[in-house]
Design an enzyme around this catalytic site. Sequence first.
Site, mmCIF file in Angstrom:
data_model
loop_
_atom_site.group_PDB
_atom_site.id
_atom_site.type_symbol
_atom_site.label_atom_id
_atom_site.label_comp_id
_atom_site.label_asym_id
_atom_site.label_seq_id
_atom_site.Cartn_x
_atom_site.Cartn_y
_atom_site.Cartn_z
ATOM 1 N N GLU A 1 -4.107 -7.923 -8.226
ATOM 2 C CA GLU A 1 -4.797 -8.319 -6.982
ATOM 3 C C GLU A 1 -5.511 -7.246 -6.360
ATOM 4 O O GLU A 1 -5.167 -6.010 -6.376
ATOM 5 C CB GLU A 1 -3.737 -8.661 -5.845
ATOM 6 C CG GLU A 1 -2.829 -9.760 -6.195
ATOM 7 C CD GLU A 1 -1.758 -9.967 -5.198
ATOM 8 O OE1 GLU A 1 -1.893 -9.309 -4.154
ATOM 9 O OE2 GLU A 1 -0.981 -10.928 -5.286
ATOM 10 N N CYS B 1 -9.375 -2.295 -1.671
ATOM 11 C CA CYS B 1 -8.162 -1.791 -1.971
ATOM 12 C C CYS B 1 -8.013 -2.243 -3.524
ATOM 13 O O CYS B 1 -7.598 -3.486 -3.626
ATOM 14 C CB CYS B 1 -7.022 -2.372 -0.991
ATOM 15 S SG CYS B 1 -5.557 -2.291 -1.423
ATOM 16 N N CYS C 1 5.706 -3.407 -10.244
ATOM 17 C CA CYS C 1 6.050 -1.870 -9.683
ATOM 18 C C CYS C 1 7.510 -1.729 -9.835
ATOM 19 O O CYS C 1 8.390 -2.902 -9.975
ATOM 20 C CB CYS C 1 5.714 -1.864 -8.279
ATOM 21 S SG CYS C 1 6.101 -0.427 -7.622
ATOM 22 N N CYS D 1 10.658 -0.743 -3.311
ATOM 23 C CA CYS D 1 10.854 -0.944 -1.894
ATOM 24 C C CYS D 1 11.356 -2.230 -1.312
ATOM 25 O O CYS D 1 10.731 -3.163 -2.009
ATOM 26 C CB CYS D 1 9.534 -0.589 -1.383
ATOM 27 S SG CYS D 1 8.849 1.123 -1.655
ATOM 28 N N CYS E 1 8.593 -5.086 -0.096
ATOM 29 C CA CYS E 1 7.367 -5.201 -0.826
ATOM 30 C C CYS E 1 7.234 -6.454 -2.156
ATOM 31 O O CYS E 1 8.365 -6.309 -2.769
ATOM 32 C CB CYS E 1 6.739 -3.876 -1.516
ATOM 33 S SG CYS E 1 5.582 -4.011 -2.262
ATOM 34 N N CYS F 1 0.728 -7.254 -0.597
ATOM 35 C CA CYS F 1 0.840 -6.798 -1.840
ATOM 36 C C CYS F 1 1.534 -7.622 -2.666
ATOM 37 O O CYS F 1 2.763 -7.574 -2.513
ATOM 38 C CB CYS F 1 1.174 -5.512 -1.939
ATOM 39 S SG CYS F 1 0.535 -4.031 -1.098
HETATM 40 N N1 SAH Z 1 3.008 2.289 -4.124
HETATM 41 C C1 SAH Z 1 2.034 2.642 -3.031
HETATM 42 C C2 SAH Z 1 0.932 1.615 -2.703
HETATM 43 C C3 SAH Z 1 1.666 0.482 -2.260
HETATM 44 S S1 SAH Z 1 1.238 -0.745 -1.182
HETATM 45 C C4 SAH Z 1 2.967 3.204 -1.962
HETATM 46 O O1 SAH Z 1 4.126 2.862 -1.731
HETATM 47 O O2 SAH Z 1 2.287 3.718 -0.821
HETATM 48 C C5 SAH Z 1 0.335 -0.082 0.281
HETATM 49 C C6 SAH Z 1 1.175 0.001 1.478
HETATM 50 O O3 SAH Z 1 1.641 -1.254 1.790
HETATM 51 C C7 SAH Z 1 2.553 1.016 1.324
HETATM 52 O O4 SAH Z 1 2.619 1.889 2.516
HETATM 53 C C8 SAH Z 1 3.596 0.207 1.215
HETATM 54 O O5 SAH Z 1 4.860 0.401 1.764
HETATM 55 C C9 SAH Z 1 3.107 -1.017 2.509
HETATM 56 N N2 SAH Z 1 3.598 -2.463 2.189
HETATM 57 C C10 SAH Z 1 4.139 -2.937 1.048
HETATM 58 N N3 SAH Z 1 4.701 -4.286 1.465
HETATM 59 C C11 SAH Z 1 4.341 -4.527 2.622
HETATM 60 C C12 SAH Z 1 4.799 -5.347 3.671
HETATM 61 N N4 SAH Z 1 5.273 -6.473 3.177
HETATM 62 N N5 SAH Z 1 4.721 -5.075 4.907
HETATM 63 C C13 SAH Z 1 4.099 -4.170 5.320
HETATM 64 N N6 SAH Z 1 3.522 -3.187 4.484
HETATM 65 C C14 SAH Z 1 3.889 -3.244 3.077
#
Ligand code: SAH
Length: 341
Positions: free
Chosen positions: A90, A103, A110, A114, A117, A331
């Site tokens: 995406e 973006c 991944c 987290c 996510c 994401c």
């Molecule tokens: N792996 C990278 C990029 C990930 S996505 C990282 O961890 O930074 C970009 C941002 O969106 C990151 O800060 C991630 O923690 C956040 N993110 C992912 N899923 C989310 C969600 N459901 N709600 C809010 N933020 C989210």
Amino acid sequence: MVDIKSMSLKELENYIESLGEKRFRAKQIYEWMHVKLIEDFDEMTNISKSLRETLKENASLCTMKIKEVQTAEDGTQKFLFETYDGEFVESVKMVYKHGISVCISSQIGCRMGCTFCASTVGGLIRSLAAGEMLEQIYRIQRYTNERVHNVVVMGMGEPFDNYDELVKFLHMVSDENGLNISGRNLTVSTCGLCDKIREFAEEGFTCTLALSLHASNQATRERLMPIAKMYSFDEVLSACDYYFEKTGRRVTFEYSMADGINDSDEDAENLYRAVGKKNCHINLIPINPVRENGYKESEGQRIAAFKNKLEKYGINVTIRREMGRGIDAACGQLRKRYKDV
Ligand code: SAH
């Protein structure tokens, strides 16, 4: 097949020479791929038919197909791409006052885990090649006919878990023979792989580093992000200090707010104590609820109060504009509809 889209101009020159062709052909082919953003070898009209045929047989343009586009009322568009091997990634296009920002994803899936996510639910399938990171921008630029000004590596995947291709991608996207996007208009977001942050600080880029902090203390960060067990809260902040020292670039801390988890006044105070003295910027993000995890986004008033508190301390804070609500903008959400991960 040789992935020529991920080759630097030098590498491409060597490759073209190895096919018994003149080196200058490489420059032409590079321009077709990285400036004219072609999708097919036959579009390379100043390249002989025989070289095009050789390339078709041996090389891949590493293209991606746009599988679906969702458009939100605010103009945000989410693109689902299908890769050459039938996987999905995406990207999101956002329209800001200062231009178009895209973006992009750095991996398919991944493995950082987290807990909030969606990208991490099925684990890591594979990392993307530099050419596949470029390709997301190229297809969007071609599809929309608009020049992309900013690129944020903040989609699916952990960019520093795909370090070499990321670095290659950043060189190529900022190359004057390509899209020529200034380093200052590039942002890389990481969950906090400290060794890589330090290595990245030495690369000589001028990109913005965004650190997914999401907590004001070690215990909460561990609860949200498994990586916090490997690199402590303090370690990750000191790696960010190092990035600032080396590059002079102010670090952005991302802080996704989940109701009752990390959004109290005490969290705001602890956050101030942890980062308040740094030259930084905090980006508050209402957590985007994903079916699998049960988190709820903090209420608007809570987020505003949290922001006010930080601002009173003199910290530079923004609330991420809630772009693309109504489309599967978190994401990994759109991909999950296509792939049962
Ligand atoms: N792996 C990278 C990029 C990930 S996505 C990282 O961890 O930074 C970009 C941002 O969106 C990151 O800060 C991630 O923690 C956040 N993110 C992912 N899923 C989310 C969600 N459901 N709600 C809010 N933020 C989210």
